[in-house]
Design a protein around this motif. Structure first.
Motif, PDB file in Angstrom:
ATOM      1  N   GLU A  46       0.800  -1.252  -0.093  1.00  0.00           N
ATOM      2  CA  GLU A  46      -0.058   0.009  -0.249  1.00  0.00           C
ATOM      3  C   GLU A  46       0.863   1.198   0.045  1.00  0.00           C
ATOM      4  O   GLU A  46       0.454   2.214  -0.554  1.00  0.00           O
ATOM      5  CB  GLU A  46      -0.910  -0.059   1.420  1.00  0.00           C
ATOM      6  N   THR A  47       1.928   1.203   0.715  1.00  0.00           N
ATOM      7  CA  THR A  47       2.916   2.218   0.843  1.00  0.00           C
ATOM      8  C   THR A  47       4.207   2.291  -0.354  1.00  0.00           C
ATOM      9  O   THR A  47       5.163   2.910  -0.127  1.00  0.00           O
ATOM     10  CB  THR A  47       3.355   2.710   2.289  1.00  0.00           C
ATOM     11  N   LYS A  48       3.803   1.328  -1.330  1.00  0.00           N
ATOM     12  CA  LYS A  48       4.813   1.085  -2.203  1.00  0.00           C
ATOM     13  C   LYS A  48       6.263   0.578  -1.552  1.00  0.00           C
ATOM     14  O   LYS A  48       7.277   1.242  -2.061  1.00  0.00           O
ATOM     15  CB  LYS A  48       5.011   2.397  -3.329  1.00  0.00           C
ATOM     16  N   GLY A  49       6.302  -0.117  -0.765  1.00  0.00           N
ATOM     17  CA  GLY A  49       7.422  -0.520   0.128  1.00  0.00           C
ATOM     18  C   GLY A  49       8.210   0.303   0.744  1.00  0.00           C
ATOM     19  O   GLY A  49       9.329   0.178   1.203  1.00  0.00           O
ATOM     20  N   ILE A  50       7.719   1.648   1.018  1.00  0.00           N
ATOM     21  CA  ILE A  50       8.360   2.465   2.067  1.00  0.00           C
ATOM     22  C   ILE A  50       7.780   2.266   3.174  1.00  0.00           C
ATOM     23  O   ILE A  50       6.625   2.157   3.699  1.00  0.00           O
ATOM     24  CB  ILE A  50       7.960   3.929   1.507  1.00  0.00           C
ATOM     25  N   LEU A  51       8.656   2.215   4.367  1.00  0.00           N
ATOM     26  CA  LEU A  51       8.114   1.672   5.675  1.00  0.00           C
ATOM     27  C   LEU A  51       7.971   3.141   6.401  1.00  0.00           C
ATOM     28  O   LEU A  51       8.942   3.693   6.949  1.00  0.00           O
ATOM     29  CB  LEU A  51       9.268   0.755   6.311  1.00  0.00           C
ATOM     30  N   GLU A  52       6.882   3.470   6.920  1.00  0.00           N
ATOM     31  CA  GLU A  52       6.881   4.850   7.402  1.00  0.00           C
ATOM     32  C   GLU A  52       5.544   4.723   8.475  1.00  0.00           C
ATOM     33  O   GLU A  52       4.599   3.817   8.287  1.00  0.00           O
ATOM     34  CB  GLU A  52       6.669   6.120   6.590  1.00  0.00           C
ATOM     35  N   SER A  53       5.844   5.463   9.428  1.00  0.00           N
ATOM     36  CA  SER A  53       4.536   5.360  10.429  1.00  0.00           C
ATOM     37  C   SER A  53       3.860   7.023  10.438  1.00  0.00           C
ATOM     38  O   SER A  53       4.552   7.980  10.136  1.00  0.00           O
ATOM     39  CB  SER A  53       5.276   5.320  11.733  1.00  0.00           C
ATOM     40  N   ALA A  69       3.566   1.543  15.012  1.00  0.00           N
ATOM     41  CA  ALA A  69       2.763   1.144  14.041  1.00  0.00           C
ATOM     42  C   ALA A  69       3.852   0.951  12.626  1.00  0.00           C
ATOM     43  O   ALA A  69       3.368   0.690  11.804  1.00  0.00           O
ATOM     44  CB  ALA A  69       1.874   2.126  13.765  1.00  0.00           C
ATOM     45  N   LEU A  70       5.008   0.909  12.897  1.00  0.00           N
ATOM     46  CA  LEU A  70       6.030   0.700  11.761  1.00  0.00           C
ATOM     47  C   LEU A  70       5.894  -0.786  11.192  1.00  0.00           C
ATOM     48  O   LEU A  70       5.748  -1.637  12.056  1.00  0.00           O
ATOM     49  CB  LEU A  70       7.466   0.924  11.952  1.00  0.00           C
ATOM     50  N   PRO A  71       5.675  -0.959   9.862  1.00  0.00           N
ATOM     51  CA  PRO A  71       5.445  -2.069   9.383  1.00  0.00           C
ATOM     52  C   PRO A  71       6.263  -3.148   9.927  1.00  0.00           C
ATOM     53  O   PRO A  71       7.539  -2.834  10.013  1.00  0.00           O
ATOM     54  CB  PRO A  71       5.451  -1.934   7.856  1.00  0.00           C
ATOM     55  N   ILE A  72       6.099  -4.381   9.873  1.00  0.00           N
ATOM     56  CA  ILE A  72       7.080  -5.689  10.010  1.00  0.00           C
ATOM     57  C   ILE A  72       7.435  -5.809  11.339  1.00  0.00           C
ATOM     58  O   ILE A  72       7.328  -6.806  11.991  1.00  0.00           O
ATOM     59  CB  ILE A  72       7.990  -5.656   9.043  1.00  0.00           C
ATOM     60  N   ALA A  73       8.281  -4.815  11.902  1.00  0.00           N
ATOM     61  CA  ALA A  73       8.938  -4.966  13.248  1.00  0.00           C
ATOM     62  C   ALA A  73       8.058  -4.244  14.351  1.00  0.00           C
ATOM     63  O   ALA A  73       8.461  -4.396  15.528  1.00  0.00           O
ATOM     64  CB  ALA A  73      10.314  -4.546  13.213  1.00  0.00           C
ATOM     65  N   LYS A  80      13.283  -0.088  15.762  1.00  0.00           N
ATOM     66  CA  LYS A  80      14.054  -0.794  15.330  1.00  0.00           C
ATOM     67  C   LYS A  80      14.030  -1.290  13.799  1.00  0.00           C
ATOM     68  O   LYS A  80      15.007  -1.676  13.122  1.00  0.00           O
ATOM     69  CB  LYS A  80      14.190  -2.164  15.995  1.00  0.00           C
ATOM     70  N   ALA A  81      12.936  -1.064  13.140  1.00  0.00           N
ATOM     71  CA  ALA A  81      12.713  -1.297  11.852  1.00  0.00           C
ATOM     72  C   ALA A  81      13.504  -0.280  10.952  1.00  0.00           C
ATOM     73  O   ALA A  81      13.878  -0.352   9.896  1.00  0.00           O
ATOM     74  CB  ALA A  81      11.223  -1.315  11.228  1.00  0.00           C
ATOM     75  N   ARG A  82      13.818   0.757  11.596  1.00  0.00           N
ATOM     76  CA  ARG A  82      14.607   1.756  10.945  1.00  0.00           C
ATOM     77  C   ARG A  82      15.959   1.532  10.898  1.00  0.00           C
ATOM     78  O   ARG A  82      16.657   1.197   9.814  1.00  0.00           O
ATOM     79  CB  ARG A  82      14.539   3.320  11.533  1.00  0.00           C
TER      80      ARG A  82
END
Ligand SMILES: *Cc1c(COP(=O)(O)O)cnc(C)c1O
Length: 445
Positions: free
Chosen positions: A72-79, A109-113, A117-119
């Motif tokens: 949905e966010t085109k592969g960009i991980l953001e909150s 709410a950062l995706p995946i992690a 730490k997802a950053r």
């Protein structure tokens, strides 16, 4: 180790150390903060931060394919950045009124992690994987990085190992991303790591090695074992530049969000950011990035548990990572995952020592109270560590910081960096929440 005499001389030079040793919640203003004009040169520059942002963009197609929840966010991980007016209203009933706007940066709410730490953690592994692939000649400039999900790449990475020491969240992020890429991963965990985190990692094929001691011991053992193996790479939370760089990208993204929301940051409109702090990497990277963008108009504060004031102790004594909280008789026992750190990152703390406005400490019980209050007012669940920034404006108001710097507090924007929460299982959530509700019923906080 430090002698009693040495500790006494630290106290003489910085009396606040006595309060830290007595586990008092306090706020310390950094006497060594540098203005933009006098900022020393750091090993990391703005261009490194921009290069880091580019790496994330290259990997976006990988994320879309490997983690469909990021499509949905085109592969960009953001909150999201959310204004929390109900929580503000509640806090205003209890203490000095918060002047200005009050926001939550929802890295829970950062995706995946499900944590900040997802950053940093993801970035370091992606950076390493890219280097390996380029050096092996299987990746070149301009390639579509969804190739990182191919069997060929997975087989290639399966020859390599990644190790990390962690109290939980860093291990989760490194474990999840490394396993997805095909690496063999080992997470060296401290005794305080939660069972559900270990179970989740094992379910992804990650090897867990448990230590009876705290985070520093887990890191030490992990570092020795990993570095002894020529095919292995150690993600070193106590020294890493890459982790730090990964976190700086959050600042670039936040600046964009503020701009989109028409929130000004300039001499008339000060920005305050309150970040929970463990080794100091994530809050340090964030502060570094924000200072690059906003200079003297952003004011960064770190928060540590009263029982784990690692960065505070390092900065107040000037000993940085040479001193641990145990050296001053503090036990490093806190339920704030990710903050249960006795010794700060050397690299991050040296940088932060020039950048941050101050550090305050908070008691564990208060974290749970805030967790319950945020849940009740905003329906947002955070893990206990992540709530630490919520009292930032109130702690700041106890000092002369705003007056001394002639800041227009009525125009202020306060951002509480919520660093984790989404992966916490329901049962744990209920326990945390009930503890907070219980505190509220029995205290006058
Ligand atoms: C790791 C972590 C932090 C602190 O990050 P450091 O880089 O260790 O300072 C804060 N909150 C949460 C939830 C974390 O997992």
């Amino acid at each position: 180790m430090f002698s009693k005499n040495k500790i006494d001389s630290f106290i003489k030079q910085a009396p606040v150390l006595k309060e830290i040793m007595d586990l008092k919640p306090l706020i310390w203003l950094n006497p060594n903060i540098k203005s933009k004009a006098e900022m020393p040169s750091f090993p990391i520059k703005r261009k490194d931060m921009e290069a880091a942002a580019k790496l994330w963009e290259r990997f976006a197609p990988f994320f879309v394919k490997a983690f469909p929840e990021t499509a949905e966010t085109k592969g960009i991980l953001e909150s999201p950045l959310k204004e929390i007016q109900n929580m503000k209203a509640l806090l205003n009933q209890e203490s000095t009124k918060i002047q200005g706007q009050f926001f939550l940066k929802c890295d829970n709410a950062l995706p995946i992690a499900g944590s900040i730490k997802a950053r940093g953690g993801f970035f370091e592994v992606l950076h390493y994987a890219e280097d390996l692939a380029i050096n092996a000649g299987i990746l070149k400039n301009g390639d579509d990085y969804s190739i990182f999900t191919s069997d060929k790449f997975k087989e290639f990475f399966s020859k390599y190992k990644i190790g990390v020491g962690s109290t939980g969240n860093l291990g989760l992020s490194i474990g999840i991303i490394s396993a997805k890429l095909g690496f063999q991963v080992t997470v060296y965990v401290s005794s305080d790591a939660k069972k559900w985190k270990k179970d989740l990692l094992r379910s992804k094929g990650v090897q867990i090695i448990e230590f009876a001691g705290d985070f520093s011991e887990a890191i030490l053992a992990g570092r020795q074992k990993t570095n002894a193996d020529p095919m292995a790479y150690f993600v070193d939370d106590e020294n890493s530049h890459e982790l730090f760089l990964g976190y700086t990208v959050g600042a670039l993204r936040l600046a964009k969000q503020l701009e989109e929301a028409n929130i000004k940051v300039d001499t008339e409109h000060p920005l305050f950011v309150y970040s929970p702090c463990g080794v100091g990497g994530s809050p340090g990277g964030t502060a570094f990035g924000l200072k690059q963008i906003y200079g003297d108009n952003v004011h960064c504060f770190f928060v540590e548990p009263t029982h784990s004031p690692a960065v505070l102790t390092g900065l107040v004594t000037g000993e940085m990572s040479n001193i641990s909280v145990q050296d001053i008789g503090v036990d490093n026992k806190t339920e704030a995952d990710g903050l249960a750190v006795g010794r700060p990152s050397n690299f991050a703390t040296t940088v932060s020592g020039h950048l941050i406005s101050g550090i305050y400490t908070i008691e564990d019980n208060h974290l749970f109270t805030l967790l319950a209050q945020l849940m009740d007012t905003e329906k947002i669940f955070l893990e206990p560590s992540a709530t630490a920034g919520l009292i930032g404006p109130q702690m700041l108001a106890k000092t002369d910081y705003a007056a001394k710097n002639k800041l227009k507090m009525e125009n202020a924007t306060h951002i509480v960096w919520a660093t984790g929460g989404d992966l916490v299982p329901d049962e744990e959530r209920n326990t945390f929440y009930n503890r907070g509700i219980n505190n509220l019923a029995h205290s006058t906080l």
